[in-house]
Design a protein around this motif. Structure first.
Motif, short mmCIF file in Angstrom:
data_model
loop_
_atom_site.label_atom_id
_atom_site.label_comp_id
_atom_site.label_asym_id
_atom_site.label_seq_id
_atom_site.Cartn_x
_atom_site.Cartn_y
_atom_site.Cartn_z
N ILE A 205 19.09 -25.49 54.98
CA ILE A 205 18.29 -25.56 56.20
C ILE A 205 19.10 -26.12 57.36
CG2 ILE A 205 16.32 -26.75 57.25
CD1 ILE A 205 14.92 -26.45 54.48
N TYR A 206 19.84 -27.19 57.12
CA TYR A 206 20.62 -27.81 58.19
C TYR A 206 21.75 -26.90 58.67
CZ TYR A 206 18.20 -32.25 57.42
OH TYR A 206 17.25 -33.24 57.33
N ALA A 207 22.37 -26.15 57.76
CA ALA A 207 23.45 -25.25 58.15
C ALA A 207 22.96 -24.18 59.13
CB ALA A 207 24.06 -24.59 56.92
N ILE A 208 21.76 -23.67 58.89
CA ILE A 208 21.19 -22.67 59.80
C ILE A 208 20.85 -23.31 61.14
CG2 ILE A 208 19.25 -21.09 60.16
CD1 ILE A 208 19.19 -20.76 57.08
N LEU A 209 20.21 -24.46 61.10
CA LEU A 209 19.84 -25.15 62.34
C LEU A 209 21.08 -25.51 63.17
CD1 LEU A 209 17.08 -27.59 61.04
CD2 LEU A 209 16.74 -25.49 62.35
N ASP A 210 22.15 -25.87 62.50
CA ASP A 210 23.34 -26.30 63.22
C ASP A 210 24.13 -25.14 63.81
OD1 ASP A 210 22.66 -28.86 62.55
OD2 ASP A 210 24.18 -29.09 60.98
N GLU A 211 23.87 -23.93 63.33
CA GLU A 211 24.59 -22.76 63.86
C GLU A 211 23.88 -22.12 65.04
OE1 GLU A 211 26.27 -18.40 62.42
OE2 GLU A 211 26.06 -20.02 60.97
N ALA A 212 22.57 -22.13 65.03
CA ALA A 212 21.81 -21.41 66.06
C ALA A 212 21.78 -22.19 67.37
CB ALA A 212 20.39 -21.15 65.56
N PHE A 213 21.43 -21.49 68.45
CA PHE A 213 21.30 -22.08 69.78
C PHE A 213 19.84 -22.37 70.14
CE2 PHE A 213 25.34 -19.88 71.23
CZ PHE A 213 26.02 -21.05 71.51
N ILE A 214 18.99 -21.38 69.86
CA ILE A 214 17.64 -21.36 70.41
C ILE A 214 16.60 -21.45 69.28
CG2 ILE A 214 15.95 -19.97 71.71
CD1 ILE A 214 18.18 -21.03 73.44
N CYS A 215 15.57 -22.25 69.52
CA CYS A 215 14.42 -22.26 68.62
C CYS A 215 13.20 -21.74 69.39
CB CYS A 215 14.14 -23.66 68.08
SG CYS A 215 13.55 -24.86 69.31
N HIS A 216 12.17 -21.34 68.65
CA HIS A 216 10.90 -20.96 69.25
C HIS A 216 9.85 -21.96 68.78
CE1 HIS A 216 13.08 -17.23 69.94
NE2 HIS A 216 12.17 -16.94 70.85
N VAL A 217 9.17 -22.56 69.75
CA VAL A 217 8.21 -23.63 69.48
C VAL A 217 6.80 -23.06 69.62
CG1 VAL A 217 7.41 -25.92 70.15
CG2 VAL A 217 9.84 -25.32 70.38
N GLY A 218 6.04 -23.08 68.52
CA GLY A 218 4.69 -22.57 68.52
C GLY A 218 3.67 -23.70 68.49
N PHE A 219 2.64 -23.60 69.34
CA PHE A 219 1.58 -24.60 69.40
C PHE A 219 0.38 -23.95 70.06
CE2 PHE A 219 4.01 -24.72 73.24
CZ PHE A 219 3.12 -24.97 74.27
N ALA A 220 -0.76 -24.62 70.03
CA ALA A 220 -1.98 -24.08 70.63
C ALA A 220 -2.58 -25.10 71.59
CB ALA A 220 -2.99 -23.72 69.56
N VAL A 221 -3.11 -24.60 72.71
CA VAL A 221 -3.80 -25.41 73.70
C VAL A 221 -5.19 -24.81 73.90
CG1 VAL A 221 -3.82 -26.30 76.05
CG2 VAL A 221 -1.64 -26.01 74.85
N ASP A 222 -6.22 -25.56 73.54
CA ASP A 222 -7.60 -25.08 73.67
C ASP A 222 -7.80 -23.72 73.02
OD1 ASP A 222 -8.24 -27.39 75.12
OD2 ASP A 222 -7.65 -26.46 77.03
N GLY A 223 -7.22 -23.56 71.84
CA GLY A 223 -7.39 -22.33 71.10
C GLY A 223 -6.47 -21.20 71.50
N GLN A 224 -5.69 -21.39 72.56
CA GLN A 224 -4.74 -20.37 73.00
C GLN A 224 -3.35 -20.68 72.45
OE1 GLN A 224 -4.76 -17.40 74.97
NE2 GLN A 224 -2.71 -17.40 74.09
N PRO A 225 -2.80 -19.79 71.59
CA PRO A 225 -1.47 -20.04 71.05
C PRO A 225 -0.37 -19.69 72.05
CG PRO A 225 -2.36 -18.00 70.14
CD PRO A 225 -3.45 -18.60 70.99
N TYR A 226 0.71 -20.46 71.99
CA TYR A 226 1.91 -20.22 72.79
C TYR A 226 3.12 -20.32 71.88
CZ TYR A 226 -1.11 -21.14 76.84
OH TYR A 226 -2.12 -21.10 77.77
#
Length: 215
Positions: A23-44
């Motif tokens: 897991i750490y080897a993949i995280l350490d190689e990549a540049f960008i992550c995608h952060v998923g969360f919801a606000v008032d039922g709307q996912p982003y």
């Protein structure tokens, strides 16, 4: 790594990995992550840069960012990272695929209030992308630190999923007169382009000319 049904790979479970090294080897190689969360039922799902320090992921942005303000309230978050290694070309349309390495991290993020930890995270963001850059540049001043929020997410509930190798065609399709195999994909580093306002006589530093990031 904490086991959880939420991060268990269900589809093609043999591709799943749960050990920190993978897991750490993949995280350490990549540049960008995608952060998923919801606000008032709307996912982003928001793409952003990140860095790993030990067993935490750090993300940062404007203190006015809705994403950072929402995450600092302790909402559930899903962070994903993906590296694409090749296009898998099969004999049938159905079995075309992609060779990849990915990570999913679930949890709750926490606002970093300690100044020393915040500055260390900001250094880590820079060094994650361009090792050797931080010692040469101006560090954030008081106004910039105030305008920047840093959040950290423990890497406790996480899994990796990896595909490698040849296409997996149906037995009867292997006799087809169709080329099949893998088309590798890799990142390449281009020639540095100087800033149009760069002063005369400023040489390109070694951490750029010998940039180490590659797949």
């Amino acid at each position: 790594m904490k086991g959880s049904e939420r991060i268990k790979v269900k589809r093609l479970p043999a591709r799943g990995a749960y050990d920190r090294d993978t897991i750490y080897a993949i995280l350490d190689e990549a540049f960008i992550c995608h952060v998923g969360f919801a606000v008032d039922g709307q996912p982003y799902v928001i793409p952003t840069g990140y860095a790993r320090i030990d067993d935490h992921l750090y993300i940062h942005g404007s203190s006015a960012s809705r994403m950072l303000r929402t995450l600092s309230e302790g909402v559930d978050v899903c962070v994903t990272v993906t590296l694409v290694d090749g296009l898998v070309l099969a004999r049938s349309a159905f079995h075309h695929s992609i060779n990849y390495r990915s990570v999913v991290v679930l949890g709750k993020a926490e606002l970093v209030a300690n100044r020393e930890e915040k500055e260390r995270a900001l250094e880590a963001f820079t060094e994650h992308i361009i090792p050797g850059r931080w010692p040469e540049i101006r560090w954030p001043n008081e106004l910039e630190l105030k305008a920047t929020s840093v959040l950290k997410l423990p890497i406790e509930e996480a899994s990796a999923k990896i595909r490698t190798g040849d296409p997996k065609d149906d037995d009867e399709d292997y006799a087809m007169n169709v080329w099949a195999g893998v088309l590798p994909i890799s990142e390449t580093i281009g020639r540095p382009i100087p800033d149009s306002r760069l002063g005369n006589g400023i040489a390109i530093p070694p951490h750029i000319t010998s940039y180490p990031r590659k797949k």
